[in-house]
Design an enzyme around this catalytic site. Structure first.
Site, PDB file in Angstrom:
ATOM      1  N   GLY A   1     -50.141   7.092 -52.715  1.00 33.20           N
ATOM      2  CA  GLY A   1     -50.880   7.297 -51.458  1.00 33.20           C
ATOM      3  C   GLY A   1     -49.994   7.830 -50.361  1.00 33.20           C
ATOM      4  O   GLY A   1     -49.105   8.670 -50.595  1.00 33.20           O
ATOM      5  N   SER A   2     -50.189   7.325 -49.177  1.00 31.86           N
ATOM      6  CA  SER A   2     -49.562   7.895 -47.983  1.00 31.86           C
ATOM      7  C   SER A   2     -48.048   7.745 -47.954  1.00 31.86           C
ATOM      8  O   SER A   2     -47.369   8.448 -47.195  1.00 31.86           O
ATOM      9  CB  SER A   2     -50.166   7.257 -46.728  1.00 31.86           C
ATOM     10  OG  SER A   2     -51.540   7.583 -46.618  1.00 31.86           O
ATOM     11  N   VAL A   3     -47.496   6.819 -48.749  1.00 32.89           N
ATOM     12  CA  VAL A   3     -46.040   6.702 -48.752  1.00 32.89           C
ATOM     13  C   VAL A   3     -45.400   7.973 -49.307  1.00 32.89           C
ATOM     14  O   VAL A   3     -44.202   8.219 -49.086  1.00 32.89           O
ATOM     15  CB  VAL A   3     -45.586   5.473 -49.560  1.00 32.89           C
ATOM     16  CG1 VAL A   3     -46.073   4.185 -48.900  1.00 32.89           C
ATOM     17  CG2 VAL A   3     -46.079   5.550 -50.992  1.00 32.89           C
ATOM     18  N   ASN A   4     -46.188   8.803 -49.999  1.00 29.92           N
ATOM     19  CA  ASN A   4     -45.658  10.047 -50.558  1.00 29.92           C
ATOM     20  C   ASN A   4     -45.609  11.165 -49.508  1.00 29.92           C
ATOM     21  O   ASN A   4     -45.020  12.215 -49.744  1.00 29.92           O
ATOM     22  CB  ASN A   4     -46.527  10.495 -51.737  1.00 29.92           C
ATOM     23  CG  ASN A   4     -45.853  11.544 -52.593  1.00 29.92           C
ATOM     24  OD1 ASN A   4     -44.730  11.349 -53.052  1.00 29.92           O
ATOM     25  ND2 ASN A   4     -46.526  12.680 -52.794  1.00 29.92           N
TER      26      ASN A   4
END
Length: 888
Positions: free
Chosen positions: A603-606
C-alpha cells in the site's frame, strides 16, 4: 542240435523248453560257487530284474525227502543262467526221442501266485533233472539202456518255456502231469533193462516230480546210455548208491567235456534246464506244498543254506548307506576346510567384533543466544517415557493409560491407543522431552511395562520469545536432534557438532573387561550462534503486537526492528505465537516467520519509492506543486483517495504526507514505468534478501513491460505488487542510511566450542539514491508523523520520527479475491540521526483498519522502548516546517 515236440501239455499253452548241460561261452561255471547274481549277463533271468516285473517272495522251507531220514534243509535259491546260444558248439542239449519221453523228461513250470521259481538243477551234487531217470528206467549197477539215469534222490528240473506261461488252473496242470508220468513209465519199461519194481518206482517218482517238483527214490538205480568220455561217480546218500554212467555221444558226435580241468570220472556235467514258473494256485486256496530232497554237495556234504529271497537287497542298502555317509563326510570336510582355511580370518574378525561394544557419545548441540548472551535455545537433560506393550496384558495397558494420563498431560484414550496399536512391539515412546520431575513421578508409579529413559533434549528457555525465527527441533535418525525450522534448520550443521565414540571389550552380559583395550573419542560440541536480536526489544515487540492483534481483532501481524546503518535485526516478532517446547496441532498456523515468509501488498508505504525515483532524477522536489483532482481514470479503473475531496493543490511533500493516491500516480507518470521498476528493484523488491532465511519469499513484482495502464498506476502506490515486512523495512533503512542499502543481518557471529568467534560476512553496501534525495525524503517523511500528516499517533516524545502509513486492500489467497485490509506503519528515529527502523504490519484488522490508527500507536511504543534500550539520546533540534497545501 535239439529235438522238440508238442505234447498234450504243449497244446494247452505250455512252451517248448530246451535243456542244456553246459553254460554258453563266456558264462560262469555253475559249480564255481560264485555269486553270479550281480553279473549283468544273467541278471535278466532273476526274479528281481526290474524289466521282468516285481521281486518275488522267498520260497519257504521244503519238506525233507521221504524215507531219507535227513533233517529238512532250506532249499537253495535258483541259479540264474543266461539263455544258451544254439550256435555255441559247447552247448549240449538234452532231448527226448519220442513224444512220451519228452513228456516224462520235460517238467513244465507255470506262473506261481507268489512268483516262486523252481531250481532245475543241482549245483553241487552234479545231478540232473529226475526226468532222465524216469526215461532210462532202473539200473542198480550203472549199466542198462543207452540213456541211463542216476541212483539216489534226484533233484527237480525246471525250465521256463519260450512260447509263454501256462495260465490254466492247478487242476489242469495236475491232470497233464499225471498223464505225462504214466506215459513216461510205459516208455521206460518198453526200453528194457528195468524191473517191475523199477517201473513202479519210476511211476511214483514221476508222479512226485510232476506234483511237487522233486522226489527222492531210495534204493533205485537209474541206468542210461553212456555218453562218450563222460562218467559220473556215484555218492552214497542215505544207503542209496549212484553208479557212474557213461553217456555215449553217438547221436551228437564227439563229446565235448564241460570242464577239462576236472577229472571226468569224479563228476559229470549237470543238466541245465531253463526255469519256468509253477502253475498258479487256485484262488481262495493255499499254494500246493513242495517236496524235494535236501541238496548234497561233493562227497555227500550237506548243502549250503540258501539265501532267502528278500524284497530288497541288503548289499544294495549297505552300498547306498556307505555312499551317503561318504557324501556327508565330504561335505563336512569341505565345510571344515572352508572355516579353518579360507574363511578363518573372516570368522576371527567376527569373533573379535562380538567382543567389541561401541557406543555413541552424543555431542551437545550448540546454543542460540542473543546479542547480549541471553539463551534462546540450548540442550538439557530430559526424560522420555516408554512402554513395552509385548509384556503387558490388556488390563495392564488400560491401567497404565489411566494412571499416566494426568502425569503426562495426555488423554487416556491417546495413551491406550498408542500402546494397543503397537502391541507386538517391545518399545514405544509415550512422551519425550519431559522434565526430570515428570520422570520421577512416572518411576514412582511402578507400572508394569512402563519405563523412563534419560536423553538429551532441546530447551527454549524463553519459550515463545523468538520462536518464529529460532525455530524448533525434533528427533531424527538414531535419536539425533535435528533442526526443523528457523535458524535451527538453517544452521543445523553448525549447531549439531560431531558425536564422539567409545569402544570397549565386554563379556556376553555387557560388563566391561577391565584389562581389555578400549578407545574413546571425545565428542565435539556444536558451535553457538550469537544473534543480532535483543531479547528485551524482542520481548517488547511481541508483547505490543499481541496486544494490537487482540485489540483490533486482526488475523495476525509482524514487527521488524533493525539498525539502518548495520542492517542488524533487533527484533522480529510474529503473532500468533507458539511454544517450541510443546508444539501442538493448534500451533501449525503459527509456525514460521511472517517477516520473511508472508508477502502482502504494502500500500502507501511503497509511495516512498515513487518519490525517491522522481527526486533522484530531479523531476520534483519537496515543494513541487501537484494538482490533485477528485479522481482519475486509468484503464478501466477509477482511482480515488482514501477520503473524498475536490481538486486540491498540494506540494510533493503534501502528496506524501497526506498519502494521496492520485498525486502519487501523477508523479509516477513523470518517472515512467521502466524507471520506476528499476528503482523498486534497486531497493530490494522482487528478490529475497541476503538473510537467506528458510522459507523466505521474494514477493511479486512483474516486469514493467507487462504492466497495463491500470497496473502501472496502482503499483505506484503499492497495489498490484507484493513484498515482505523485512523487504519494506530494508527500503526505509536505506533511506535512513543516506541512500546506502545495507543487507539485513540476523546472525552476528559463530562461536566455536573453544570460544573462538567468527563474525558472519557482511554484504557490501550499495547506493540506491543520492544522500540529497535521502535527506529530502527524510524531511518529507517527518511531516507524516505530525498533526498535518496521516500518523500523528506515531510521534515519540522527545524524538523526531520519520515514517509512512499504509492501508492496502488485502488479497485473500483462499477466496482468491480482495477481502479486508493490511494496515502498516514504517518509520525510523531519530530522523536527524537515524538509529532504529521499526515496521508494524497488522493483517486484516476488523475494528479499525487505517494504518495511522492501528499500526502507528504500536510503532510509537516499540520505537520508544528500542531507543531507550539502545541508549539513544533525544536530539536537541526541531525540523523546519514544509508547505503541504498550497491552498492554505
Amino acid at each position: 542240435m535239439s529235438s522238440t515236440g508238442r505234447g498234450p501239455a504243449a497244446g494247452r499253452g505250455r512252451s517248448r523248453l530246451r535243456l542244456v548241460t553246459g553254460p554258453p561261452s563266456g558264462s560262469p561255471d555253475p559249480r564255481s560257487g560264485g555269486d553270479d547274481l550281480l553279473d549283468p549277463s544273467v541278471r535278466r533271468f532273476s526274479g528281481r530284474d526290474p524289466e521282468r516285473g516285481p521281486e518275488r517272495a522267498a520260497p519257504g522251507r521244503r519238506p525233507a525227502p521221504r524215507g531219507s531220514g535227513a533233517p529238512p534243509a532250506r532249499r537253495e535259491p535258483p541259479r540264474r543262467r543266461p539263455e544258451p546260444d544254439v550256435h555255441d558248439p559247447d552247448t549240449e542239449y538234452w532231448y527226448a526221442e519220442d513224444h512220451e519221453a519228452r513228456q516224462a523228461v520235460v517238467e513244465e513250470y507255470v506262473d506261481d501266485a507268489q512268483g516262486d521259481l523252481e531250481a532245475p538243477f543241482s549245483r553241487r551234487s552234479g545231478t540232473g533233472p529226475t526226468a532222465r531217470g524216469r526215461r532210462a528206467g532202473a539200473g542198480r549197477t550203472g549199466a542198462g539202456s543207452a540213456r541211463s539215469g542216476r541212483t539216489g534222490a534226484g533233484q527237480p528240473g525246471s525250465s521256463r518255456t519260450r512260447a509263454g506261461r501256462m495260465t490254466e488252473g492247478r487242476a489242469g496242470a495236475d491232470r497233464a502231469d499225471r498223464a505225462a508220468a504214466g506215459r513216461g513209465a510205459r516208455t521206460t519199461a518198453s526200453r528194457g533193462g528195468t524191473s517191475r519194481d523199477a517201473a513202479a518206482n519210476s511211476r511214483n517218482d514221476i508222479s512226485r516230480v510232476t506234483s511237487h517238483g522233486a522226489a527222492p527214490r531210495a534204493g533205485t538205480a537209474r541206468a542210461g546210455t553212456p555218453r562218450a568220455g563222460t562218467t559220473r561217480a556215484g555218492t552214497t546218500r542215505g544207503g542209496t548208491t549212484r553208479g557212474g554212467t557213461a553217456r555215449a555221444g553217438a547221436q551228437r558226435g564227439a563229446a565235448v567235456p564241460r570242464n577239462p580241468t576236472r577229472a571226468t570220472a569224479s563228476r559229470t556235467e549237470p543238466v541245465r534246464v531253463h526255469p519256468a514258473r509253477r502253475a498258479q494256485p487256485s484262488r481262495g486256496g493255499p499254494p500246493r506244498a513242495r517236496a524235494g530232497a535236501a541238496r548234497r554237495g561233493l562227497g555227500g556234504a550237506a548243502a549250503r543254506t540258501p539265501r532267502p529271497f528278500v524284497l530288497a537287497s541288503p548289499r544294495r542298502r549297505v552300498r547306498v548307506a556307505v555312499v551317503l555317509m561318504v557324501a556327508v563326510l565330504v561335505v563336512i570336510a569341505a565345510r571344515l576346510a572352508q572355516l579353518q582355511g579360507f574363511a578363518s580370518s573372516t570368522y576371527a574378525e567376527q569373533a573379535e567384533e562380538q567382543l567389541r561394544h561401541r557406543s555413541v557419545l552424543p555431542a551437545d548441540r550448540g546454543m542460540i543466544i542473543d546479542r547480549r548472551g541471553g539463551r534462546l535455545a540450548h540442550d538439557i537433560e530430559q526424560r522420555a517415557v516408554y512402554a513395552d506393550p509385548l509384556l503387558m496384558t490388556p488390563s495392564q495397558i488400560g491401567d497404565a493409560a489411566r494412571r499416566l494420563a494426568p502425569v503426562l498431560g495426555k488423554s487416556e484414550n491417546e495413551l491406550r491407543s498408542r500402546m494397543t496399536a503397537n502391541a507386538k512391539k517391545r518399545f514405544v515412546y509415550l512422551d519425550r522431552g519431559l522434565d526430570r520431575s515428570v520422570g520421577e513421578e512416572v518411576t514412582e508409579l511402578d507400572l508394569h511395562g512402563i519405563g523412563v529413559l534419560e536423553e538429551r533434549g532441546r530447551w527454549y528457555s524463553l519459550r515463545e520469545l523468538g520462536a518464529n525465527f529460532v525455530g524448533f527441533t525434533n528427533y531424527g535418525d538414531k535419536d539425533a536432534i535435528v533442526g526443523r525450522a528457523g535458524l535451527e534448520q538453517a544452521y543445523d550443521s553448525v549447531l549439531r557438532g560431531t558425536d564422539g565414540r567409545r569402544q570397549i571389550e565386554a563379556d556376553p552380559s555387557g560388563r566391561e573387561i577391565p584389562s581389555a583395550q578400549s578407545m574413546e573419542k571425545e565428542p565435539l560440541d556444536g558451535s553457538t550462534l550469537r544473534l543480532t536480536i535483543d531479547n528485551d526489544i524482542q520481548w517488547q515487540a511481541q508483547r505490543e503486537l499481541a496486544e494490537a492483534v487482540r485489540t483490533y481483532e486482526a488475523d495476525g501481524g509482524t514487527i521488524v526492528v533493525m539498525k539502518p546503518r548495520t542492517g542488524e535485526l533487533l527484533a522480529m516478532a510474529d503473532a500468533p505465537q507458539f511454544d517450541p517446547n510443546n508444539i501442538t496441532e493448534r500451533d501449525l498456523d503459527a509456525i514460521g516467520n511472517r517477516s520473511t515468509g508472508q508477502a502482502f501488498e504494502p500500500g502507501s508505504v511503497n509511495k516512498v519509492i515513487t518519490m525517491a525515483a522522481a527526486l533522484d532524477r530531479g523531476l520534483i522536489d519537496a515543494m513541487t506543486p501537484i494538482t490533485v483532482p477528485p479522481s482519475i481514470e486509468r484503464g478501466r479503473y477509477t482511482i480515488t483517495d482514501s477520503e473524498p475531496h475536490g481538486t486540491e493543490h498540494l506540494t510533493a511533500a503534501g502528496v506524501l504526507a497526506r498519502s494521496s493516491n492520485i498525486g502519487t500516480v501523477l508523479i509516477a507518470e513523470k518517472v515512467g514505468n521502466q524507471r520506476l521498476e528499476e528503482m523498486m528493484r534497486a531497493f530490494g523488491l522482487g528478490a529475497v534478501t541476503e538473510l537467506d532465511f528458510p522459507g523466505e519469499t521474494a514477493g511479486a513484482l512483474t516486469s514493467a513491460s507487462e504492466w497495463s495502464e491500470s497496473q502501472a498506476a496502482t503499483i505506484a502506490y503499492g497495489q498490484g505488487m507484493s513484498a515482505t515486512a523485512l523487504q519494506m523495512a530494508s527500503v526505509y533503512a536505506t533511506v535512513a542510511n543516506g541512500g546506502m542499502r545495507v543487507a539485513p543481518r540476523l546472525v552476528d557471529a559463530v562461536i566455536s566450542p573453544d570460544g573462538e568467534e567468527q563474525e558472519t560476512a557482511h554484504e557490501p553496501e550499495r547506493r540506491v539514491v543520492s544522500p540529497e534525495t535521502a535527506a529530502t525524503l527524510t524531511r518529507m517523511l517527518e511531516e507524516v508523523a505530525t498533526e498535518d500528516g496521516t500518523a500523528p499517533l506515531a510521534e515519540v516524545a522527545g524524538y523526531r520520527v520519520a515514517g509512512k502509513t499504509g492501508t492496502a486492500t488485502r488479497y485473500d489467497p483462499v477466496s482468491e479475491r480482495y477481502d479486508g485490509y493490511v494496515s502498516s506503519f514504517v518509520g525510523f528515529a531519530p530522523a536527524d540521526d537515524p538509529q532504529v527502523v521499526v515496521e508494524v504490519v497488522l493483517d486484516n484488522p476488523r475494528t479499525r483498519y487505517y494504518g495511522g490508527q492501528v499500526a502507528a500507536p504500536v510503532f510509537a511504543e516499540v520505537m520508544k522502548f528500542a531507543l531507550t534500550t539502545l541508549g539513544v539520546p533525544p536530539p536537541g533540534t526541531r525540523p523546519d516546517s514544509l508547505v503541504l497545501d498550497l491552498d492554505r
